[in-house]
Design a protein around this motif. Structure first.
Motif, mmCIF file in Angstrom:
data_model
loop_
_atom_site.group_PDB
_atom_site.id
_atom_site.type_symbol
_atom_site.label_atom_id
_atom_site.label_comp_id
_atom_site.label_asym_id
_atom_site.label_seq_id
_atom_site.Cartn_x
_atom_site.Cartn_y
_atom_site.Cartn_z
ATOM 1 N N HIS A 192 68.814 41.925 41.002
ATOM 2 C CA HIS A 192 68.444 43.826 41.369
ATOM 3 C C HIS A 192 67.161 43.234 42.908
ATOM 4 C CE1 HIS A 192 70.612 45.986 39.458
ATOM 5 N NE2 HIS A 192 69.934 45.061 38.357
ATOM 6 N N GLY A 193 66.755 41.767 42.975
ATOM 7 C CA GLY A 193 65.711 41.573 44.349
ATOM 8 C C GLY A 193 64.563 41.507 43.544
ATOM 9 N N THR A 194 63.784 41.633 44.397
ATOM 10 C CA THR A 194 61.847 40.799 44.127
ATOM 11 C C THR A 194 61.568 42.694 44.112
ATOM 12 O OG1 THR A 194 61.849 38.410 44.631
ATOM 13 C CG2 THR A 194 59.703 39.582 43.834
ATOM 14 N N CYS A 195 60.377 42.368 42.919
ATOM 15 C CA CYS A 195 59.885 43.776 42.424
ATOM 16 C C CYS A 195 58.347 43.203 42.470
ATOM 17 C CB CYS A 195 60.106 44.733 40.964
ATOM 18 S SG CYS A 195 59.194 46.443 41.035
ATOM 19 N N ASN A 196 57.541 44.303 43.803
ATOM 20 C CA ASN A 196 56.339 43.913 43.890
ATOM 21 C C ASN A 196 55.324 45.369 43.409
ATOM 22 O OD1 ASN A 196 53.830 43.806 46.565
ATOM 23 N ND2 ASN A 196 53.330 42.241 45.390
ATOM 24 N N VAL A 197 54.290 45.019 42.831
ATOM 25 C CA VAL A 197 53.883 45.869 41.619
ATOM 26 C C VAL A 197 51.874 46.404 43.151
ATOM 27 C CG1 VAL A 197 52.438 47.206 39.916
ATOM 28 C CG2 VAL A 197 55.332 46.202 39.810
ATOM 29 N N LEU A 198 51.532 46.369 43.021
ATOM 30 C CA LEU A 198 50.258 47.222 43.967
ATOM 31 C C LEU A 198 49.619 48.217 43.439
ATOM 32 C CD1 LEU A 198 51.966 47.061 47.825
ATOM 33 C CD2 LEU A 198 50.793 45.330 46.330
ATOM 34 N N LEU A 199 48.168 47.601 42.916
ATOM 35 C CA LEU A 199 47.151 48.513 42.686
ATOM 36 C C LEU A 199 46.188 48.342 43.455
ATOM 37 C CD1 LEU A 199 46.052 50.630 40.829
ATOM 38 C CD2 LEU A 199 45.080 49.104 39.294
ATOM 39 N N PHE A 200 45.506 49.400 44.321
ATOM 40 C CA PHE A 200 44.677 49.267 44.982
ATOM 41 C C PHE A 200 43.174 49.852 44.759
ATOM 42 C CE2 PHE A 200 47.977 49.169 47.632
ATOM 43 C CZ PHE A 200 47.928 48.992 49.411
ATOM 44 N N ASN A 201 42.841 49.123 43.724
ATOM 45 C CA ASN A 201 41.164 49.579 42.862
ATOM 46 C C ASN A 201 40.732 48.433 43.412
ATOM 47 O OD1 ASN A 201 40.000 50.121 40.479
ATOM 48 N ND2 ASN A 201 40.609 51.740 40.745
ATOM 49 N N ALA A 202 39.414 48.495 43.537
ATOM 50 C CA ALA A 202 38.008 47.417 43.344
ATOM 51 C C ALA A 202 37.500 46.989 42.526
ATOM 52 C CB ALA A 202 36.904 47.637 44.534
ATOM 53 N N MET A 203 37.508 47.658 42.070
ATOM 54 C CA MET A 203 36.661 47.758 39.811
ATOM 55 C C MET A 203 38.017 47.170 39.236
ATOM 56 S SD MET A 203 33.899 47.613 38.879
ATOM 57 C CE MET A 203 33.077 48.510 39.230
ATOM 58 N N VAL A 204 38.975 47.301 39.044
ATOM 59 C CA VAL A 204 39.665 46.632 38.354
ATOM 60 C C VAL A 204 40.026 45.319 39.468
ATOM 61 C CG1 VAL A 204 42.499 46.518 37.972
ATOM 62 C CG2 VAL A 204 41.356 49.231 37.204
ATOM 63 N N ALA A 205 40.169 45.141 40.135
ATOM 64 C CA ALA A 205 40.255 43.709 40.476
ATOM 65 C C ALA A 205 38.816 43.123 40.776
ATOM 66 C CB ALA A 205 40.204 44.040 42.372
ATOM 67 N N LYS A 206 38.256 43.667 40.895
ATOM 68 C CA LYS A 206 36.804 42.205 40.134
ATOM 69 C C LYS A 206 37.018 42.239 39.008
ATOM 70 C CE LYS A 206 33.959 44.340 43.431
ATOM 71 N NZ LYS A 206 32.849 45.686 43.799
ATOM 72 N N ARG A 207 37.286 43.148 37.627
ATOM 73 C CA ARG A 207 37.017 42.600 36.579
ATOM 74 C C ARG A 207 38.559 41.764 36.763
ATOM 75 N NH1 ARG A 207 38.047 46.928 32.109
ATOM 76 N NH2 ARG A 207 37.396 45.860 31.062
ATOM 77 N N VAL A 208 39.710 41.690 36.864
ATOM 78 C CA VAL A 208 40.740 40.790 36.739
ATOM 79 C C VAL A 208 40.316 39.704 37.047
ATOM 80 C CG1 VAL A 208 42.846 40.290 37.103
ATOM 81 C CG2 VAL A 208 42.339 42.346 36.523
ATOM 82 N N LEU A 209 39.434 39.663 38.572
ATOM 83 C CA LEU A 209 39.178 37.980 38.869
ATOM 84 C C LEU A 209 37.998 37.470 38.322
ATOM 85 C CD1 LEU A 209 39.274 39.081 42.837
ATOM 86 C CD2 LEU A 209 40.655 37.640 41.215
ATOM 87 N N MET A 210 36.977 38.897 37.760
ATOM 88 C CA MET A 210 36.027 37.498 36.678
ATOM 89 C C MET A 210 36.701 37.219 35.175
ATOM 90 S SD MET A 210 32.939 37.135 38.462
ATOM 91 C CE MET A 210 34.918 37.048 40.189
#
Length: 222
Positions: A192-210
Motif C-alpha cells: 500500500h505504498g509508504t506512509c509518512n506521518v508528520l507532526l510540526f510541534n517544536a516542544m514534542v520534537a525537543k522531548r523526543v530528541l532529548m
C-alpha cells in the motif's frame, strides 16, 4: 532463476493449486525451502481430494499437520505474551515509543517529528504514541503517502485513512513515484505504498530528541 523470482513463482503456482511436489519439479528447489515459502498457504480440501498421486497427498497432509502444530505452539506463547504486554503503563508506552522512533523516526529536524513505514501497524503505533504520550489531537497530525504510478491513489488514501482512523483532511497531496509497483521483483507483503506521518510541534520534537539522548547515554554512557 533468482531466489526472489523463484519464491514469487512458487507462491503463484500455489495459488493455482499446485502441490509441493509439482512446484519442486518445476522450480528445482528443495521441499524444505518450499515449506518456508508456502507455510501459510495450505491446499484446500477440495484440491487435496483432486490430487491423484497418493504421495503428493501424503506430503501435503504432513506439511499441514506440522503447520497446525507449529501454529498451536505459537498461539500458546502469544497468549502468554499478550497477558504480559497488555499491562503496559503510560511510562512503558512512552519508552516503547522512543525505541520505535530511535529505529524508524526522522532525527534531522528540531521542529518536527516524523516517521515513514510501509507497515500500517507501525504507523498506527506511532500515531497512538503521539496521542497517549504527548496529548496530540489527530487534527494536528499530517499524512503524506508515497505511492507508485500504477496504484489507485483514491483507494490507497481510503485504505490508510480507515486503517489509521485519521480523516481525509489530514492527508497532504501524495507523492507519486515514477516507477510502478508491478515492476518490483519482490514485494514486502504490504503493498500500500509508504506512509509518512508528520507532526510540526517544536516542544514534542525537543522531548523526543532529548529522550533519545537519554537512551543513548543509558547504553553508551554520557
Amino acid at each position: 532463476m533468482a531466489k526472489r523470482e523463484a519464491q514469487q513463482r512458487a507462491i503463484q503456482l500455489r495459488k493455482e493449486g499446485k502441490s509441493y511436489s509439482e512446484i519442486k519439479k518445476e522450480l528445482g528447489v528443495s521441499k524444505s525451502t518450499l515449506s518456508v515459502w508456502l507455510r501459510e498457504r495450505p491446499l484446500s480440501e477440495a484440491r487435496l481430494k483432486a490430487l491423484r498421486d497418493w504421495n503428493h497427498v501424503r506430503i501435503e497432509h504432513y506439511r499441514e499437520t506440522r503447520r497446525r502444530n507449529r501454529e498451536k505452539a505459537l498461539m500458546a506463547v502469544y497468549q502468554k505474551e499478550k497477558g504480559y504486554i497488555n499491562k503496559l503503563t503510560a511510562r512503558d508506552i512512552f519508552i516503547g515509543g522512543l525505541f520505535l522512533y530511535w529505529g524508524e523516526g526522522g532525527k534531522t529536524r528540531t521542529m518536527e517529528v516524523s516517521l515513514s513505514n510501509t507497515n500500517p501497524a507501525i504507523v498506527k503505533a506511532f500515531i497512538v504514541w503521539l496521542q497517549k504520550s504527548f496529548g496530540i489531537p489527530k487534527e494536528e497530525i499530517k499524512i503524506r503517502l508515497h505511492l507508485y504510478r500504477d496504484m489507485d491513489i483514491s483507494k490507497e488514501v481510503k485504505f490508510w485513512s480507515k486503517t489509521l482512523k485519521v480523516g481525509r483532511k489530514n492527508f497532504k497531496k501524495p507523492y507519486i513515484k515514477k516507477s510502478a509497483l508491478a515492476e518490483l521483483s519482490y514485494k514486502n507483503g504490504f503493498g500500500h505504498g509508504t506512509c509518512n506521518v508528520l507532526l510540526f510541534n517544536a516542544m514534542v520534537a525537543k522531548r523526543v530528541l532529548m529522550g533519545l539522548r537519554v537512551l543513548r547515554d543509558f547504553y553508551l554512557g554520557p
